[in-house]
Design a protein around this motif. Structure first.
Motif, short mmCIF file in Angstrom:
data_model
loop_
_atom_site.label_atom_id
_atom_site.label_comp_id
_atom_site.label_asym_id
_atom_site.label_seq_id
_atom_site.Cartn_x
_atom_site.Cartn_y
_atom_site.Cartn_z
N GLU A 150 33.53 -7.45 41.48
CA GLU A 150 34.98 -7.31 40.91
C GLU A 150 35.30 -8.37 39.79
OE1 GLU A 150 37.61 -8.02 44.34
OE2 GLU A 150 36.53 -6.70 45.42
N GLU A 151 34.94 -9.43 39.84
CA GLU A 151 35.07 -10.23 38.65
C GLU A 151 34.65 -9.97 37.37
OE1 GLU A 151 36.03 -14.46 41.20
OE2 GLU A 151 34.13 -14.29 39.75
N ARG A 152 33.33 -9.60 37.47
CA ARG A 152 32.65 -9.31 36.10
C ARG A 152 32.99 -7.84 35.62
NH1 ARG A 152 32.61 -13.66 36.29
NH2 ARG A 152 30.97 -15.00 36.09
N ALA A 153 33.23 -6.77 36.56
CA ALA A 153 33.55 -5.43 36.19
C ALA A 153 34.96 -5.40 35.59
CB ALA A 153 33.34 -4.44 37.50
N LEU A 154 35.94 -6.15 36.35
CA LEU A 154 37.29 -6.13 35.90
C LEU A 154 37.33 -6.88 34.46
CD1 LEU A 154 37.91 -4.87 38.55
CD2 LEU A 154 39.96 -6.32 38.70
N GLY A 155 36.57 -7.86 34.45
CA GLY A 155 36.70 -8.91 33.18
C GLY A 155 36.24 -7.90 31.98
N LEU A 156 35.19 -7.06 32.23
CA LEU A 156 34.65 -6.31 31.19
C LEU A 156 35.66 -5.20 30.77
CD1 LEU A 156 32.39 -5.36 29.30
CD2 LEU A 156 31.71 -3.97 31.19
N VAL A 157 36.13 -4.55 31.65
CA VAL A 157 37.36 -3.35 31.39
C VAL A 157 38.57 -3.93 30.67
CG1 VAL A 157 38.57 -1.60 32.29
CG2 VAL A 157 36.11 -1.96 32.85
N GLN A 158 38.92 -5.26 31.35
CA GLN A 158 40.11 -5.72 30.65
C GLN A 158 39.74 -6.13 29.21
OE1 GLN A 158 41.35 -9.43 32.50
NE2 GLN A 158 43.39 -8.86 31.91
N LEU A 159 38.76 -6.65 28.93
CA LEU A 159 37.99 -6.93 27.55
C LEU A 159 38.32 -5.60 26.71
CD1 LEU A 159 37.33 -9.46 26.02
CD2 LEU A 159 35.02 -8.76 26.49
N LEU A 160 37.65 -4.59 27.22
CA LEU A 160 37.61 -3.45 26.45
C LEU A 160 38.94 -2.81 26.19
CD1 LEU A 160 34.42 -2.04 28.42
CD2 LEU A 160 34.38 -2.46 26.11
N LEU A 161 39.67 -2.78 27.14
CA LEU A 161 41.05 -2.25 26.97
C LEU A 161 42.02 -2.91 25.87
CD1 LEU A 161 42.04 -1.31 30.65
CD2 LEU A 161 41.82 0.29 29.03
N ALA A 162 41.89 -4.37 25.75
CA ALA A 162 42.47 -5.26 24.78
C ALA A 162 41.98 -4.76 23.47
CB ALA A 162 42.14 -6.61 25.06
N GLU A 163 40.53 -4.33 23.36
CA GLU A 163 40.04 -3.97 22.02
C GLU A 163 40.35 -2.44 21.78
OE1 GLU A 163 38.13 -4.73 18.44
OE2 GLU A 163 38.76 -6.41 19.99
N HIS A 164 40.22 -1.69 22.73
CA HIS A 164 40.44 -0.16 22.65
C HIS A 164 41.53 0.47 23.54
CE1 HIS A 164 36.80 -0.29 20.21
NE2 HIS A 164 36.06 -0.93 21.05
N PRO A 165 42.66 0.20 23.56
CA PRO A 165 43.76 0.17 24.19
C PRO A 165 43.67 2.00 24.64
CG PRO A 165 44.65 -0.87 22.47
CD PRO A 165 43.17 -0.67 21.94
N ARG A 166 43.85 2.16 25.96
CA ARG A 166 43.93 3.47 26.16
C ARG A 166 44.65 3.64 27.60
NH1 ARG A 166 41.57 3.78 22.03
NH2 ARG A 166 40.00 5.06 21.30
#
Length: 634
Positions: free
Chosen positions: A342-358
């Motif tokens: 959970e930590e690694r998957a959520l961390g990745l998606v959170q980072l991606l959403l910050a850079e590519h808001p969707r």
């Protein structure tokens, strides 16, 4: 005979969960099935030849009328590989000779076969027709190999004798992502894949770019197959576990699978048991600290990065792993593995959403089968979430088919019909004459009556009385979840229901929960927060006031992996729930896949009768026929 144009078939070939997906844009129809549903070997890697035959039967296609077949596979690196000639004929005839109907028997009997002397193997093979076919196939082809595209083309040429066969391949993660894009209905989502391995990466992310997808993240695996650490595992890890590949490439998904094996379960199959076991302990322990050192978040490149040194020192040190289990307990190790995922998957998606808001996120890949991870994603990061119903590698066949059609000139408009299929009933359907034939062959073992008009109401009454039964109707579900067409159903209001299904029907560990199907009108009443998830791909927290009312529908932590059902989704199954609500006050039934433990979801009417008779279920509804077991005294 009328000559048809190109038949486009997406395929997952020679990889676990092999299967096909075929899209006919002219007639707006689709067919998708994994090989395991035909062979009943869980997560089968066999070339999907029997599924193509099922496609021909289902669509009533004369293969001699097909002029061209385009086979789109979903693993580009395979195109450069060498494989044995006649692989399908050899493997299928060996299975027949060993007489192994299910995967667990295959592993056991293959080990027995390998232990025989050469003369003993020969004596065993000549005893049966499949064995003799195996010898002919094996001797004729010997150890000769061919390029992967040639093997695929040869298999399809045997199926379509007058067709030109073309083989192409697409990036594994792009195929995963495209399957979600074409089904979800989201216009501009962030598409994230989380997998064990695929074309050198275990995760990628994409955003829309024109009519295609732009890659914005790629997390590479680390090849470990030829490392000294991997070689030292021989003798410490069983051969059939090494054969799964989980120790060959370092990745987030494979690390979870290694823990699955460590805890006594089958990797690349039983990861859900680790997820279930994790709810029985807290994750804050030294194993979690060791896990955290193996993968870091790279914010500069928007990806996850593996530390080979830390990963080797943990996952390839079997004694160290076993010591964690001995000191902390299985539950605590499972909890740590779940939290780390959970930590690694959520961390990745959170980072991606910050850079590519969707506003929407689509998940696919084997890790997306983890419903607790998906719940965390929904609650903490994005309320508009879609998880591909066939999130595993069988789902890449759909993405590959779409990519091939787009390359051939198909428009987005021609694929719109797929988005309208709210439930993924893309599998096969057997005619009522086949069902009647199966029933008549079993007259000495079952009684049956035609209840086509009122079976849903009868089923609701039976389960309200505490009976457990199965429903077999319509087209098979695409993906791992039973969604009302190949389902075992029971009363969630009774405390003993879960124990009884686990102990005497499914025959699986007692800590595993069962999933409910719930009327969508009950969603806000029963859950603190939930979206219209029709595919059982996300868990939700039930309001605590209902835990005691619906003990069979929730896990120990109060979560439930739900299929929310509307009237138009599956009218007959909807009638079961509405009648059960009238009787009990709750539009909720337990719905678990129609199969015994270690087997795949039933395919044929004979499969359904076999699993029904070998279990202790009380009734079976077989395409409107109400089936009961005859007592031995009858």
């Amino acid at each position: 005979m009328a000559i048809q144009d190109t038949l486009v078939i997406g395929a997952n070939f020679l990889n676990h969960d092999s299967g096909i997906f075929c899209i006919d844009v002219t007639r707006a129809r689709a067919f998708g099935m994994s090989t395991e549903r035909i062979t009943r070997y869980k997560h089968d890697v066999l070339p999907p030849v029997p599924v193509v035959r099922e496609l021909l039967r289902e669509w009533q296609i004369d293969p001699r009328t097909i002029r061209r077949v385009l086979v789109a596979t979903s693993l580009q690196t395979q195109m450069r590989s060498q494989v044995k000639r006649g692989l399908y004929a050899e493997v299928s005839s060996l299975r027949g000779a060993l007489g192994a109907r299910y995967l667990q028997e295959v592993v056991r009997r293959t080990d027995q076969y390998v232990s025989l002397s050469q003369a003993g193997r020969l004596r065993l093979m000549v005893k049966s027709g499949p064995g003799r076919r195996y010898l002919v196939s094996h001797l004729a082809r010997g150890r000769r190999s061919v390029a992967f595209p040639q093997m695929v083309a040869a298999e399809f040429s045997r199926l379509f004798p007058r067709a030109e066969v073309e083989v192409c391949a697409f990036d594994h993660h792009l195929a995963h992502a495209m399957s979600g894009l074409v089904l979800s209905g989201f216009e501009d989502p962030l598409l994230v894949t989380l997998d064990g391995w695929g074309d050198g990466f275990f995760s990628k992310a994409f955003i829309r770019s024109g009519t295609g997808l732009q890659e914005v993240s790629a997390s590479p695996t680390i090849r470990a197959l030829e490392s000294p650490e991997r070689h030292r595992l021989h003798g410490l890890v069983p051969a059939h576990i090494l054969a799964t590949g989980i120790f060959d490439d370092l990745s987030l998904g494979h690390f979870y699978s290694i823990v699955t094996w460590l805890l006594g379960f089958e990797p690349v199959s039983d990861e859900g048991k680790v997820e279930a076991l994790a709810a029985y302990a807290t994750p804050d322990n030294e194993f979690l600290e060791a896990l955290r050192k193996t993968i870091a978040l790279d914010s500069e490149h928007l990806r996850l990065v593996i530390s080979p040194a830390e990963a080797y020192s943990l996952y390839f040190d079997i004694a160290r792993l076993q010591d964690f289990v001995h000191r902390l307990g299985r539950e605590a190790v499972a909890a740590a593995a779940q939290r780390f995922l959970e930590e690694r998957a959520l961390g990745l998606v959170q980072l991606l959403l910050a850079e590519h808001p969707r506003r929407a996120v689509i998940l696919s890949g084997g890790c997306a089968a983890n419903v607790v991870l998906n719940m965390q994603m929904y609650e903490r990061l994005c309320p508009n979430l879609y998880v591909v119903p066939a999130m595993g590698d069988d789902g890449t066949a759909l993405g590959a088919a779409v990519l091939a059609l787009q390359r051939s000139g198909a428009s987005d408009g021609q694929l719109q019909f797929l988005k309208k299929a709210t439930l993924p009933y893309f599998g096969n359907q057997h005619p009522r004459s086949t069902i009647e034939g199966a029933l008549n062959r079993n007259r000495e073992r079952v009684s049956f009556e035609d209840r086509a008009g009122d079976w849903p109401e009868a089923v609701a009454r039976f389960i309200h009385e505490g009976q457990i039964g199965a429903i077999y109707q319509g087209r098979m579900e695409w993906g791992p979840r039973a969604l009302g067409n190949r389902s075992i159903v029971a009363n969630p209001c009774l405390e003993e229901t879960r124990h009884r299904i686990n102990a005497v029907v499914k025959r699986r560990p007692l800590f595993q929960p069962f999933c409910p199907t719930i009327l969508d009108e009950e969603r806000e009443r029963l859950f603190e927060r939930a979206y219209l998830n029709r595919h059982m791909t996300c868990a939700f927290k039930m309001r605590k006031e209902f835990w005691g009312c619906l003990p069979g529908a929730i896990h120990v932590d109060g979560t439930a992996r739900v299929q929310f059902l509307a009237a138009a989704d599956n009218p007959m199954f909807y009638r079961v729930l509405t009648e059960f609500k009238r009787l009990s006050g709750f539009g909720v039934v337990i719905n678990t896949s129609f199969n015994l433990h270690g087997r795949t979801i039933v395919n044929t009417p004979d499969d359904a009768l076999d699993d029904f008779l070998e279990s202790q279920m009380d009734f079976l509804v077989l395409d409107g026929y109400l089936v009961r077991r005859l007592s031995r005294e009858t």
